[in-house]
Design an enzyme around this catalytic site. Structure first.
Site, PDB file in Angstrom:
ATOM      1  N   GLY A  58       0.803  -1.234   0.000  1.00  0.00           N
ATOM      2  CA  GLY A  58       0.000   0.000   0.000  1.00  0.00           C
ATOM      3  C   GLY A  58       0.828   1.272   0.000  1.00  0.00           C
ATOM      4  CD  GLU A  59       5.850   1.743   2.755  1.00  0.00           C
ATOM      5  OE1 GLU A  59       6.804   1.876   1.961  1.00  0.00           O
ATOM      6  OE2 GLU A  59       5.996   1.508   3.964  1.00  0.00           O
ATOM      7  NE  ARG A 116     -16.593  17.631   7.240  1.00  0.00           N
ATOM      8  CZ  ARG A 116     -17.189  16.522   6.802  1.00  0.00           C
ATOM      9  NH1 ARG A 116     -18.495  16.379   6.973  1.00  0.00           N
ATOM     10  NH2 ARG A 116     -16.503  15.561   6.195  1.00  0.00           N
ATOM     11  CD  GLN A 117     -11.181  15.826  12.409  1.00  0.00           C
ATOM     12  OE1 GLN A 117     -10.275  15.691  13.220  1.00  0.00           O
ATOM     13  NE2 GLN A 117     -11.531  14.866  11.578  1.00  0.00           N
ATOM     14  CG  HIS A 150     -16.763  23.567   7.578  1.00  0.00           C
ATOM     15  ND1 HIS A 150     -18.025  23.239   7.150  1.00  0.00           N
ATOM     16  CD2 HIS A 150     -16.794  23.547   8.926  1.00  0.00           C
ATOM     17  CE1 HIS A 150     -18.787  23.026   8.198  1.00  0.00           C
ATOM     18  NE2 HIS A 150     -18.067  23.212   9.279  1.00  0.00           N
ATOM     19  CE  LYS A 217     -25.369  20.265  10.217  1.00  0.00           C
ATOM     20  NZ  LYS A 217     -24.861  19.745   8.989  1.00  0.00           N
ATOM     21  NE  ARG A 219     -23.066  16.614  11.544  1.00  0.00           N
ATOM     22  CZ  ARG A 219     -23.526  15.797  10.614  1.00  0.00           C
ATOM     23  NH1 ARG A 219     -23.861  14.563  10.922  1.00  0.00           N
ATOM     24  NH2 ARG A 219     -23.681  16.203   9.380  1.00  0.00           N
TER      25      ARG A 219
HETATM   26  C1  R5P Z   1     -21.250  20.536   8.324  1.00  0.00           C
HETATM   27  O1  R5P Z   1     -21.375  21.435   9.121  1.00  0.00           O
HETATM   28  C2  R5P Z   1     -21.249  20.723   6.852  1.00  0.00           C
HETATM   29  O2  R5P Z   1     -21.494  22.054   6.503  1.00  0.00           O
HETATM   30  C3  R5P Z   1     -22.264  19.819   6.160  1.00  0.00           C
HETATM   31  O3  R5P Z   1     -23.554  20.229   6.529  1.00  0.00           O
HETATM   32  C4  R5P Z   1     -22.083  18.393   6.569  1.00  0.00           C
HETATM   33  O4  R5P Z   1     -20.749  18.005   6.495  1.00  0.00           O
HETATM   34  C5  R5P Z   1     -22.928  17.481   5.705  1.00  0.00           C
HETATM   35  O5  R5P Z   1     -22.752  16.170   6.161  1.00  0.00           O
HETATM   36  P1  R5P Z   1     -23.852  15.069   5.926  1.00  0.00           P
HETATM   37  O6  R5P Z   1     -24.146  15.035   4.453  1.00  0.00           O
HETATM   38  O7  R5P Z   1     -23.195  13.800   6.404  1.00  0.00           O
HETATM   39  O8  R5P Z   1     -25.034  15.396   6.748  1.00  0.00           O
END
Ligand code: R5P
Length: 327
Positions: A58-59, A116-117, A150, A217, A219
């Site tokens: 895999g390298e 995102r991180q 992001h 939303k 999570r």
């Molecule tokens: C997260 O804050 C991003 O803006 C997207 O809303 C998110 O990554 C979408 O992920 P998923 O399609 O898994 O809900």
């Protein structure tokens, strides 16, 4: 910076104070060659070749086979799935280019994995994005071009010696919405989370101040599981059509859940726009079987045939990125 046909000497000023002669070449990693080819065509350069060999364990071994001594080199690589593999290939290519004598390196990372991180959510977590930035810096890149990161704050996390051009696909979305003749009277723009409000406001301005609203939303930070959407800001009452706009679609859960909320409020038609089609696990099936009418994405992430579905429409960001390379 003005462009000349491939292989010609030209003078570049800009990122560095001194003017000097360079030849420019463009290379691509293996993550998204079709997009790299389009960008190369836009800037009138042939895509230079690299050798990549994968050992049985895999390298990877990469090799720059063209002369890049004292040249300004562009390298295109999307950090999409499998993200660690794509990043390793990018890092090796950068090292190969530097060791081969490239004088300036512009990296185009259309989809910037790990974005995102960008901070510690829970004690003890790594800030993965910062680690990626440190590696890119240690590999001495001069400029990064990326699209719809992001958060608009991400470019500020790069050291000032790296010029960051953060561009957006929103103009592409606005063009498509106008083309579909989705008018301001019937249509509302929706951000599926409060973090996307800035994005949706900009798009609204591009569309004669089309009305917008945002859903909320949450999570579960441990499992990543999505809780049901609620309306956070604005109202969708009386609207026939909702256009949900996000930076990326991964599992598809966010888009599907926000769509259900729109339906609950009596919206007849829901269309979604997202820049990055990450499409993890069974996202394609989830989106195709959902109440979403049409799923618009861009080609920042290469979408293989088996992940394409009937409701999907792909728009190219090649020109948006190509223009940056002409600056
Ligand atoms: C997260 O804050 C991003 O803006 C997207 O809303 C998110 O990554 C979408 O992920 P998923 O399609 O898994 O809900």
């Amino acid at each position: 910076m003005n462009f000349l046909p491939a292989g010609r000497l030209k003078t570049v000023s800009g990122l560095h104070r001194d003017k000097y002669q360079v030849i420019m070449k463009i290379f691509s990693g293996s993550a998204n060659k079709p997009l790299a080819e389009k960008i190369a065509k836009d800037i009138a350069l042939p895509l230079s070749t690299v050798e990549t060999f994968v050992f049985p364990d895999g390298e990877r071994r990469v090799r720059i086979t063209e002369n890049v001594v004292d040249e300004h080199v562009i390298l295109v690589q999307s950090a999409s799935t499998p993200v660690d593999q794509q990043y390793m290939e990018l890092f090796f290519l950068l090292d190969g280019l530097k060791r081969s004598g490239a004088s300036q390196i512009t990296v185009v990372i259309p989809y910037f994995g790990y974005q995102r991180q960008d901070h510690v959510f829970r004690d003890g977590e790594a800030v993965s994005l910062e680690v990626i930035i440190k590696i890119l810096d240690s590999l001495k890149i001069n400029r990064l071009i990326s699209i719809d990161m992001h958060s608009s704050r991400i470019p500020d996390l790069f050291p000032s010696r790296i010029a960051v051009s953060h561009v957006s696909a929103l103009e592409l979305f606005a063009k498509k919405i106008k083309h579909e003749k989705w008018n301001t009277k019937d249509t509302i723009l929706i951000s599926p989370d409060m973090g996307g409000i800035r994005r949706i406001k900009i798009l609204s301005e591009m569309l004669e101040n089309m009305q917008y609203a945002a859903t909320e939303k949450n999570r579960d930070l441990e499992s990543g599981k999505l809780e049901e959407h609620t309306l956070g800001e604005g109202s969708v009452t009386g609207k026939k059509r909702a256009i949900i706009v996000d930076d990326m679609i991964s599992s598809g859960g966010t888009m599907v859940s926000a769509t259900s909320l729109m339906k609950k409020y009596g919206v007849e038609e829901v269309h979604t726009f997202a820049t990055h089609a990450v499409f993890s696990s069974d996202a394609s099936e989830v989106l195709q079987s959902s109440l979403i009418q049409k799923v618009f994405v861009t080609d920042t992430v290469y979408i293989p045939e088996e992940k394409k579905f009937e409701k999907l429409e792909i728009m190219s960001v090649d020109e948006i990125l190509g223009i940056q390379l002409k600056i």
